[in-house]
Design a protein around this motif. Structure first.
Motif, PDB file in Angstrom:
ATOM      1  N   PRO A  21     -71.498  28.048  57.113  1.00 31.00           N
ATOM      2  CA  PRO A  21     -70.088  27.885  56.746  1.00 31.00           C
ATOM      3  C   PRO A  21     -69.516  29.117  56.032  1.00 31.00           C
ATOM      4  O   PRO A  21     -68.353  29.471  56.236  1.00 31.00           O
ATOM      5  CB  PRO A  21     -70.094  26.653  55.836  1.00 31.00           C
ATOM      6  N   VAL A  48     -68.882  24.303  60.408  1.00 27.70           N
ATOM      7  CA  VAL A  48     -67.765  24.427  59.464  1.00 27.70           C
ATOM      8  C   VAL A  48     -67.743  23.302  58.436  1.00 27.70           C
ATOM      9  O   VAL A  48     -66.787  23.162  57.681  1.00 27.70           O
ATOM     10  CB  VAL A  48     -66.408  24.532  60.196  1.00 27.70           C
ATOM     11  N   ILE A  95     -64.098  20.195  56.277  1.00 22.88           N
ATOM     12  CA  ILE A  95     -64.275  21.526  56.866  1.00 22.88           C
ATOM     13  C   ILE A  95     -63.773  22.623  55.927  1.00 22.88           C
ATOM     14  O   ILE A  95     -62.934  22.385  55.059  1.00 22.88           O
ATOM     15  CB  ILE A  95     -63.615  21.639  58.256  1.00 22.88           C
ATOM     16  N   VAL A 136     -60.136  30.387  63.861  1.00 20.53           N
ATOM     17  CA  VAL A 136     -61.300  29.524  64.056  1.00 20.53           C
ATOM     18  C   VAL A 136     -60.821  28.094  64.238  1.00 20.53           C
ATOM     19  O   VAL A 136     -60.057  27.575  63.412  1.00 20.53           O
ATOM     20  CB  VAL A 136     -62.288  29.613  62.873  1.00 20.53           C
ATOM     21  N   VAL A 181     -60.027  26.728  58.860  1.00 21.83           N
ATOM     22  CA  VAL A 181     -60.449  26.256  60.181  1.00 21.83           C
ATOM     23  C   VAL A 181     -59.505  25.140  60.605  1.00 21.83           C
ATOM     24  O   VAL A 181     -59.190  24.248  59.814  1.00 21.83           O
ATOM     25  CB  VAL A 181     -61.907  25.747  60.158  1.00 21.83           C
ATOM     26  N   ILE A 211     -68.720  31.708  58.710  1.00 18.09           N
ATOM     27  CA  ILE A 211     -67.465  31.366  59.398  1.00 18.09           C
ATOM     28  C   ILE A 211     -66.279  31.682  58.485  1.00 18.09           C
ATOM     29  O   ILE A 211     -65.251  32.193  58.937  1.00 18.09           O
ATOM     30  CB  ILE A 211     -67.455  29.885  59.826  1.00 18.09           C
ATOM     31  N   LYS A 247     -68.254  22.005  55.101  1.00 12.59           N
ATOM     32  CA  LYS A 247     -68.429  22.653  53.798  1.00 12.59           C
ATOM     33  C   LYS A 247     -69.476  21.959  52.938  1.00 12.59           C
ATOM     34  O   LYS A 247     -69.892  22.491  51.911  1.00 12.59           O
ATOM     35  CB  LYS A 247     -67.100  22.749  53.061  1.00 12.59           C
TER      36      LYS A 247
END
Length: 116
Positions: free
Chosen positions: A60, A46, A90, A73, A94, A63, A48
């Motif tokens: 990413p 996650v 992130i 998540v 998330v 997700i 970024k």
């Protein structure tokens, strides 16, 4: 039905996260709910700021697709800290979470799948 999936393995060293991704998508498309909890090296999924090569998948983004589908998540906050990741690193949607939260989401699940 509610499914909780826990992934421990690194996102680019194994295909566990890919398997979890496709499983969760199919499960949610059938009208079910799901929580994905990333633990250990899986929290890298996650970040970024990840920049894989052109020939590799952009995890990413995968997700992020799950988040858009309504999947809850979570990423282990202590695991993130250990790997030098901060909340601002992130992807959107998330949630950093602790082990107590992992216990809660595991307890509420009708089914639990653990990728170790």
């Amino acid at each position: 039905m509610h499914l909780t999936v826990i992934v421990h393995t690194p996102p680019y060293s194994t295909e566990d996260l890919d398997t979890a991704y496709h499983l969760i998508r199919a499960f949610v498309k059938r009208g079910n709910t799901c929580t994905l909890y990333l633990y250990g090296d899986a929290v890298i999924a996650v970040n970024k700021n990840t920049r894989p090569s052109r020939s590799d998948r952009f995890i990413p983004g995968m997700i992020g697709d799950l988040v858009k589908m309504g999947v809850e998540v979570m990423a282990c906050g202590a695991c993130m800290q250990y790997r030098g990741m901060k909340r601002e690193d992130i992807i959107e949607g998330v949630k950093p979470a602790g082990l107590a939260t992992l216990g809660e989401v595991s307890a509420k699940a009708d089914r639990l799948i653990n990728f170790i």
